[in-house]
Design a protein around this motif. Sequence first.
Motif, PDB file in Angstrom:
ATOM      1  N   TYR A  44       5.842 -19.278 -22.670  1.00 21.01           N
ATOM      2  CA  TYR A  44       5.042 -19.427 -23.880  1.00 21.01           C
ATOM      3  C   TYR A  44       5.257 -20.853 -24.377  1.00 21.01           C
ATOM      4  CZ  TYR A  44       3.290 -18.949 -28.620  1.00 21.01           C
ATOM      5  OH  TYR A  44       2.588 -19.125 -29.789  1.00 21.01           O
ATOM      6  N   VAL A  45       4.157 -21.583 -24.614  1.00 22.95           N
ATOM      7  CA  VAL A  45       4.228 -22.991 -24.997  1.00 22.95           C
ATOM      8  C   VAL A  45       3.546 -23.188 -26.343  1.00 22.95           C
ATOM      9  CG1 VAL A  45       3.617 -25.352 -24.347  1.00 22.95           C
ATOM     10  CG2 VAL A  45       4.218 -23.681 -22.567  1.00 22.95           C
ATOM     11  N   ASP A  46       4.214 -23.914 -27.242  1.00 21.83           N
ATOM     12  CA  ASP A  46       3.681 -24.215 -28.566  1.00 21.83           C
ATOM     13  C   ASP A  46       3.695 -25.731 -28.760  1.00 21.83           C
ATOM     14  OD1 ASP A  46       3.223 -24.641 -31.304  1.00 21.83           O
ATOM     15  OD2 ASP A  46       4.170 -22.750 -31.859  1.00 21.83           O
ATOM     16  N   LEU A  47       2.506 -26.352 -28.762  1.00 17.59           N
ATOM     17  CA  LEU A  47       2.372 -27.794 -28.973  1.00 17.59           C
ATOM     18  C   LEU A  47       1.999 -28.058 -30.432  1.00 17.59           C
ATOM     19  CD1 LEU A  47       0.452 -28.861 -25.730  1.00 17.59           C
ATOM     20  CD2 LEU A  47       2.918 -28.950 -26.184  1.00 17.59           C
ATOM     21  N   ASP A  48       2.674 -28.999 -31.057  1.00 20.68           N
ATOM     22  CA  ASP A  48       2.525 -29.262 -32.490  1.00 20.68           C
ATOM     23  C   ASP A  48       1.115 -29.743 -32.823  1.00 20.68           C
ATOM     24  OD1 ASP A  48       3.292 -29.357 -35.085  1.00 20.68           O
ATOM     25  OD2 ASP A  48       4.536 -31.155 -34.907  1.00 20.68           O
ATOM     26  N   ASN A  49       0.771 -29.623 -34.124  1.00 22.79           N
ATOM     27  CA  ASN A  49      -0.582 -29.974 -34.547  1.00 22.79           C
ATOM     28  C   ASN A  49      -0.746 -31.473 -34.786  1.00 22.79           C
ATOM     29  OD1 ASN A  49       0.409 -30.532 -37.205  1.00 22.79           O
ATOM     30  ND2 ASN A  49       0.287 -28.350 -37.667  1.00 22.79           N
ATOM     31  N   SER A  50      -1.995 -31.903 -34.738  1.00 20.81           N
ATOM     32  CA  SER A  50      -2.381 -33.281 -35.010  1.00 20.81           C
ATOM     33  C   SER A  50      -3.667 -33.279 -35.828  1.00 20.81           C
ATOM     34  CB  SER A  50      -2.612 -34.055 -33.714  1.00 20.81           C
ATOM     35  OG  SER A  50      -1.432 -34.122 -32.945  1.00 20.81           O
ATOM     36  N   ASN A  51      -3.884 -34.330 -36.587  1.00 19.88           N
ATOM     37  CA  ASN A  51      -5.121 -34.464 -37.358  1.00 19.88           C
ATOM     38  C   ASN A  51      -6.249 -34.936 -36.451  1.00 19.88           C
ATOM     39  OD1 ASN A  51      -4.192 -33.806 -40.051  1.00 19.88           O
ATOM     40  ND2 ASN A  51      -3.058 -35.741 -39.996  1.00 19.88           N
ATOM     41  N   PHE A  52      -7.259 -34.078 -36.247  1.00 16.63           N
ATOM     42  CA  PHE A  52      -8.413 -34.427 -35.427  1.00 16.63           C
ATOM     43  C   PHE A  52      -9.580 -34.830 -36.324  1.00 16.63           C
ATOM     44  CE2 PHE A  52      -6.076 -32.504 -32.040  1.00 16.63           C
ATOM     45  CZ  PHE A  52      -6.631 -32.978 -30.868  1.00 16.63           C
ATOM     46  N   VAL A  53     -10.108 -36.016 -36.074  1.00 22.61           N
ATOM     47  CA  VAL A  53     -11.262 -36.495 -36.828  1.00 22.61           C
ATOM     48  C   VAL A  53     -12.501 -35.679 -36.489  1.00 22.61           C
ATOM     49  CG1 VAL A  53     -12.773 -38.490 -37.245  1.00 22.61           C
ATOM     50  CG2 VAL A  53     -10.297 -38.810 -37.008  1.00 22.61           C
ATOM     51  N   VAL A  54     -12.642 -35.280 -35.217  1.00 23.10           N
ATOM     52  CA  VAL A  54     -13.858 -34.576 -34.779  1.00 23.10           C
ATOM     53  C   VAL A  54     -13.989 -33.199 -35.418  1.00 23.10           C
ATOM     54  CG1 VAL A  54     -14.059 -35.814 -32.595  1.00 23.10           C
ATOM     55  CG2 VAL A  54     -12.693 -33.700 -32.724  1.00 23.10           C
ATOM     56  N   THR A  55     -12.874 -32.629 -35.854  1.00 27.21           N
ATOM     57  CA  THR A  55     -12.931 -31.323 -36.519  1.00 27.21           C
ATOM     58  C   THR A  55     -12.627 -31.420 -38.008  1.00 27.21           C
ATOM     59  OG1 THR A  55     -10.588 -30.842 -36.058  1.00 27.21           O
ATOM     60  CG2 THR A  55     -12.221 -30.153 -34.415  1.00 27.21           C
ATOM     61  N   GLY A  56     -12.038 -32.528 -38.427  1.00 26.45           N
ATOM     62  CA  GLY A  56     -11.650 -32.667 -39.822  1.00 26.45           C
ATOM     63  C   GLY A  56     -10.528 -31.728 -40.209  1.00 26.45           C
ATOM     64  N   ALA A  57      -9.660 -31.384 -39.232  1.00 23.95           N
ATOM     65  CA  ALA A  57      -8.576 -30.433 -39.498  1.00 23.95           C
ATOM     66  C   ALA A  57      -7.376 -30.754 -38.620  1.00 23.95           C
ATOM     67  CB  ALA A  57      -9.052 -29.002 -39.247  1.00 23.95           C
ATOM     68  N   LYS A  58      -6.255 -30.093 -38.947  1.00 27.09           N
ATOM     69  CA  LYS A  58      -5.081 -30.163 -38.085  1.00 27.09           C
ATOM     70  C   LYS A  58      -5.192 -29.091 -37.013  1.00 27.09           C
ATOM     71  CE  LYS A  58      -1.713 -32.107 -41.302  1.00 27.09           C
ATOM     72  NZ  LYS A  58      -0.373 -31.936 -41.942  1.00 27.09           N
ATOM     73  N   ASN A  59      -5.168 -29.525 -35.758  1.00 29.59           N
ATOM     74  CA  ASN A  59      -5.312 -28.594 -34.635  1.00 29.59           C
ATOM     75  C   ASN A  59      -4.076 -28.641 -33.747  1.00 29.59           C
ATOM     76  OD1 ASN A  59      -8.436 -29.977 -34.791  1.00 29.59           O
ATOM     77  ND2 ASN A  59      -8.204 -27.787 -35.112  1.00 29.59           N
ATOM     78  N   ASP A  60      -3.523 -27.468 -33.472  1.00 34.06           N
ATOM     79  CA  ASP A  60      -2.436 -27.355 -32.507  1.00 34.06           C
ATOM     80  C   ASP A  60      -2.895 -26.494 -31.335  1.00 34.06           C
ATOM     81  OD1 ASP A  60      -2.496 -24.799 -33.499  1.00 34.06           O
ATOM     82  OD2 ASP A  60      -0.528 -24.883 -34.443  1.00 34.06           O
ATOM     83  N   TYR A  61      -2.017 -26.296 -30.372  1.00 34.88           N
ATOM     84  CA  TYR A  61      -2.391 -25.506 -29.196  1.00 34.88           C
ATOM     85  C   TYR A  61      -1.207 -24.657 -28.774  1.00 34.88           C
ATOM     86  CZ  TYR A  61      -4.130 -24.343 -24.528  1.00 34.88           C
ATOM     87  OH  TYR A  61      -4.551 -23.680 -23.408  1.00 34.88           O
ATOM     88  N   ARG A  62      -1.438 -23.360 -28.675  1.00 33.46           N
ATOM     89  CA  ARG A  62      -0.420 -22.410 -28.243  1.00 33.46           C
ATOM     90  C   ARG A  62      -0.987 -21.612 -27.082  1.00 33.46           C
ATOM     91  NH1 ARG A  62       1.294 -20.006 -34.219  1.00 33.46           N
ATOM     92  NH2 ARG A  62       1.770 -22.044 -35.189  1.00 33.46           N
ATOM     93  N   PHE A  63      -0.177 -21.464 -26.028  1.00 34.43           N
ATOM     94  CA  PHE A  63      -0.702 -20.741 -24.869  1.00 34.43           C
ATOM     95  C   PHE A  63       0.410 -20.048 -24.091  1.00 34.43           C
ATOM     96  CE2 PHE A  63       0.218 -25.023 -23.388  1.00 34.43           C
ATOM     97  CZ  PHE A  63       0.768 -24.866 -22.118  1.00 34.43           C
ATOM     98  N   GLY A  64       0.000 -19.018 -23.371  1.00 34.09           N
ATOM     99  CA  GLY A  64       0.872 -18.337 -22.423  1.00 34.09           C
ATOM    100  C   GLY A  64       0.515 -18.776 -21.015  1.00 34.09           C
ATOM    101  N   LEU A  65       1.489 -18.702 -20.135  1.00 35.76           N
ATOM    102  CA  LEU A  65       1.312 -19.181 -18.766  1.00 35.76           C
ATOM    103  C   LEU A  65       2.049 -18.261 -17.804  1.00 35.76           C
ATOM    104  CD1 LEU A  65       0.758 -21.391 -16.538  1.00 35.76           C
ATOM    105  CD2 LEU A  65       2.875 -22.468 -17.321  1.00 35.76           C
ATOM    106  N   VAL A  66       1.347 -17.777 -16.801  1.00 39.10           N
ATOM    107  CA  VAL A  66       1.973 -17.048 -15.700  1.00 39.10           C
ATOM    108  C   VAL A  66       1.750 -17.869 -14.436  1.00 39.10           C
ATOM    109  CG1 VAL A  66       1.918 -14.979 -14.263  1.00 39.10           C
ATOM    110  CG2 VAL A  66       1.689 -14.779 -16.734  1.00 39.10           C
ATOM    111  N   ARG A  67       2.837 -18.117 -13.703  1.00 33.62           N
ATOM    112  CA  ARG A  67       2.692 -18.933 -12.503  1.00 33.62           C
ATOM    113  C   ARG A  67       3.665 -18.484 -11.415  1.00 33.62           C
ATOM    114  NH1 ARG A  67       4.986 -24.762 -14.741  1.00 33.62           N
ATOM    115  NH2 ARG A  67       7.091 -24.076 -15.290  1.00 33.62           N
ATOM    116  N   ALA A  68       3.289 -18.782 -10.198  1.00 30.20           N
ATOM    117  CA  ALA A  68       4.157 -18.556  -9.042  1.00 30.20           C
ATOM    118  C   ALA A  68       4.490 -19.899  -8.432  1.00 30.20           C
ATOM    119  CB  ALA A  68       3.463 -17.657  -8.019  1.00 30.20           C
TER     120      ALA A  68
END
Length: 209
Positions: free
Chosen positions: A179-203
């Motif tokens: 499980y990965v949690d990347l911190d938020n940043s201020n995006f001009v294109v959205t006018g908001a703080k956007n972060d990204y959280r995701f799950g990953l299954v890999r072999a």
Amino acid sequence: MNRFVVGAMALAAIGCAGMAQGADLGYAPRAPYTVYQPLNAYSWAGPYLGGTLGYEWGSVGNNPTKPSGITGGVGAGYNWQNGSPWVFGVEGDINLTGADDTFAPWKFSNPWFGTVRGRAGYAFNNILFYGTGGLAFGELKGMTFGGVSESHTTAGWTLGAGAEFGLAQNWSAKIEYLYVDLDNSNFVVTGAKNDYRFGLVRAGINFHF
């Protein structure tokens, strides 16, 4: 007198022969010395290098997009195992991904990410179960209609678990969830703080040096 000396010498010779024969009869040869050594267990200790292939799915904060897609990367690490079933190590990896999603005017993607983690596990000979966690970093890219795009590279954290199987003394295969949690940043294109959280299954597969 000479006969007496000769007779005494003869009796002495017969006695010595009898003693030697008795000693021979009482001698038992010693069994050869044998070292009893158990078969060597699978060793997880040392450096390794490998590759992974998997799938990630996640969500962007303050935005309805939910990027997902195939990931692939390379990694390297080092394990310590001091004659016990416990295995401790460090591992790092870098990955390219095709994870993206479009909703209304926005498109978000995660072109790449990496991790630097500690690992701790318990080995049942050539099967290792482990937990892992540490630093995560990666890129979140936003885009609007008209081709206006914006990218931010941020850091965060990751936690996960997995199992690794020794195929031979120099090769192993693994399956892992992170499980990965990347911190938020201020995006001009959205006018908001956007972060990204995701799950990953890999072999993956590793070569141990």
